[in-house]
Design a protein around this motif. Sequence first.
Motif, mmCIF file in Angstrom:
data_model
loop_
_atom_site.group_PDB
_atom_site.id
_atom_site.type_symbol
_atom_site.label_atom_id
_atom_site.label_comp_id
_atom_site.label_asym_id
_atom_site.label_seq_id
_atom_site.Cartn_x
_atom_site.Cartn_y
_atom_site.Cartn_z
ATOM 1 N N UNK A 373 0.833 -1.208 0.000
ATOM 2 C CA UNK A 373 0.000 0.000 0.000
ATOM 3 C C UNK A 373 0.868 1.259 0.000
ATOM 4 N N UNK A 374 1.821 1.319 0.940
ATOM 5 C CA UNK A 374 2.773 2.430 0.944
ATOM 6 C C UNK A 374 4.021 2.073 1.750
ATOM 7 N N UNK A 375 5.082 2.817 1.498
ATOM 8 C CA UNK A 375 6.334 2.674 2.237
ATOM 9 C C UNK A 375 6.929 4.056 2.451
ATOM 10 N N UNK A 376 7.401 4.327 3.633
ATOM 11 C CA UNK A 376 8.098 5.591 3.884
ATOM 12 C C UNK A 376 9.536 5.547 3.392
ATOM 13 N N UNK A 377 10.090 4.345 3.207
ATOM 14 C CA UNK A 377 11.499 4.128 2.863
ATOM 15 C C UNK A 377 12.458 4.596 3.960
ATOM 16 N N UNK A 378 11.950 4.820 5.152
ATOM 17 C CA UNK A 378 12.825 5.272 6.234
ATOM 18 C C UNK A 378 13.694 4.146 6.771
ATOM 19 N N UNK A 379 13.315 2.880 6.515
ATOM 20 C CA UNK A 379 14.087 1.766 7.035
ATOM 21 C C UNK A 379 13.375 1.071 8.178
ATOM 22 N N UNK A 380 14.167 0.464 9.052
ATOM 23 C CA UNK A 380 13.648 -0.382 10.119
ATOM 24 C C UNK A 380 13.355 0.409 11.390
ATOM 25 N N UNK A 381 12.085 0.417 11.865
ATOM 26 C CA UNK A 381 11.777 1.061 13.139
ATOM 27 C C UNK A 381 11.866 0.076 14.304
ATOM 28 N N UNK A 382 12.390 0.548 15.425
ATOM 29 C CA UNK A 382 12.389 -0.265 16.638
ATOM 30 C C UNK A 382 11.016 -0.252 17.298
#
Length: 588
Positions: A373-382
């Motif tokens: 649906x969507x991705x922020x592309x920020x990476x992996x959140x803890x």
Amino acid sequence: MLRPILLSASLVCGVGISAIAQPAKKPPVQGYATQRVAERLDRGVVAMPASEGRVYIGWRLLDSDPKDVTFNVYRRPQADAGAEPQRLTPEPVRKTTDFVDEKPPKGPCVYYVSAVVGGKEQPPSPTASADPSAAYTSYISIKLDGNHTFQKVAIADLDGDGRYDFVIKQPLANVDPYVQYWKQSQGTYKLEAYRSDGKFLWRYDMGWSIEQGMWYSPYVVYDFDGDGKAELACKAGEGDPRDADGHVTTGPEYLAIMDGATGKQLARLDWPTREGFPDYNYYCRNQLGMAYLDGKTPNLIVERGTYNTIKVHAYEYHDGKLREVWKWTDSEEPDKAYRGQGAHCLRAADIDGDGRDEVILGSAVLDDNGVGLWSTRLGHPDHVYVGNLDPQRPGLQIYYGMETKLRQNGMCMVDAATGKILWGYDQPTRHVHGQGLVADLDARTPGVECYSADTDEKKDYLYSLIHDCKGNIIGREKLGGFAPMAAYWDADTQRELILRGRIQKYKGAELGPKIEGTVIAVADIFGDWREEIITSLPGELRIYTTTIPAADRRVCLMQDPIYRNDVATASQGYFQVPSFRVLPGTER
């Protein structure tokens, strides 16, 4: 169907989203249920000795109750089952769903409540007992079948009596797959089930094929087939496939379904394979979740991978069989936008208002039909919190604390429907760590407060920030390091902090009692809408519950769909205090 994807990790509040338009590749999920499968809860009556020889009684308000429902409270001596119950309420209780028995007789007493609807008293609730002469403890103790501790607890109704039971994973030990942290397992995990009254039901040894760490051993407990009794789903293996050094790199892996009341295995299918992952550390990251993908049927969500490759399979369990409804991998999506976007928790919520749950992997979301649906592309959140975080905005929001090193937005809030960043911390972050905390702590600001802490080069605590739901920094104090906890405990609609074994208001006084043991979970298990605190001590599961009289009444928190999903998946991954579709105190 449009699939908006943020194009840069440096996006800040107010910047638009570029969308990649692609047609949906998979049909909508159609499950077995004709109406939403929901738990059938009883009144959850609890009776606790309070100060000065009084007894506090609390019970649930249910979402099926009419708005004008009121309640009568009854008492009788526990030793005389044939005694005529005494009504304690001159007028039915209207404002709250609790009551204090100011002058109970000596000896244990039994309490129950009866709802009053349209002037007519309804059948009595199940009972709860308390001894007014007992010491004031504010907790209920369940003795374990052994002197062990436990790492996780699942909360669900195993036998269909309307009361929550418990499945623990013991002991309180953890192995991480990362090469610098990994160590050989010293034993095997056991899953153990206990009834609400403390009766031990069964034990399942997960065996040597499941190493003794949370990422090897996910499990969730929920009523997946809609029969009113919860099943247990877990990752399972066979035999002893350990290498000479203790790693498990081969052997069959399964998704197993077990009867919640007996522990008997009912069905199993293959777990997503190890193929396609760079190495052991990455394919040993496993999670389980739950989502109503068609809005009615509770589906199992199986995930393998977090930091790079991610595989997700969705299943329905019905009539004793598992049926795959879709599967997904990050390689299906364009431009590697979904690769490495996983979190240390697996969430689900209806974020776009279509009545169907989406799957929140972390910094990316899958639509209900298993399409990105969507991705922020920020990476992996803890840490990832989804819910009604800013009640002044329409829809839902997601707050992130990012493990990925970023120049900005390492602490940020996004619009849940689109992934658009609403606000973000505009300074670099190295590794925002742990569970963080998102909760309404401060009555002076609307919505929740968002707490995250960053690390230094040694991965030790460096600093922390507290943002309000608009992105303003309102505090820098250290609240329990990387993973403080909180619970609704007193009479207002702010959560209280659980810090260093004490319950205290944010920037305020301690409320007591002293909390002993390791805090494992926070959830609205019984009584009124305030939350219980579950702790692990050697040989004991302890449940702390408030005896502070309430100021108003609210529907049982477990009947909020996001809250219930958060509690269901809290038996695996990082524990985070549950969020809400409708934040208490902001009912619209």
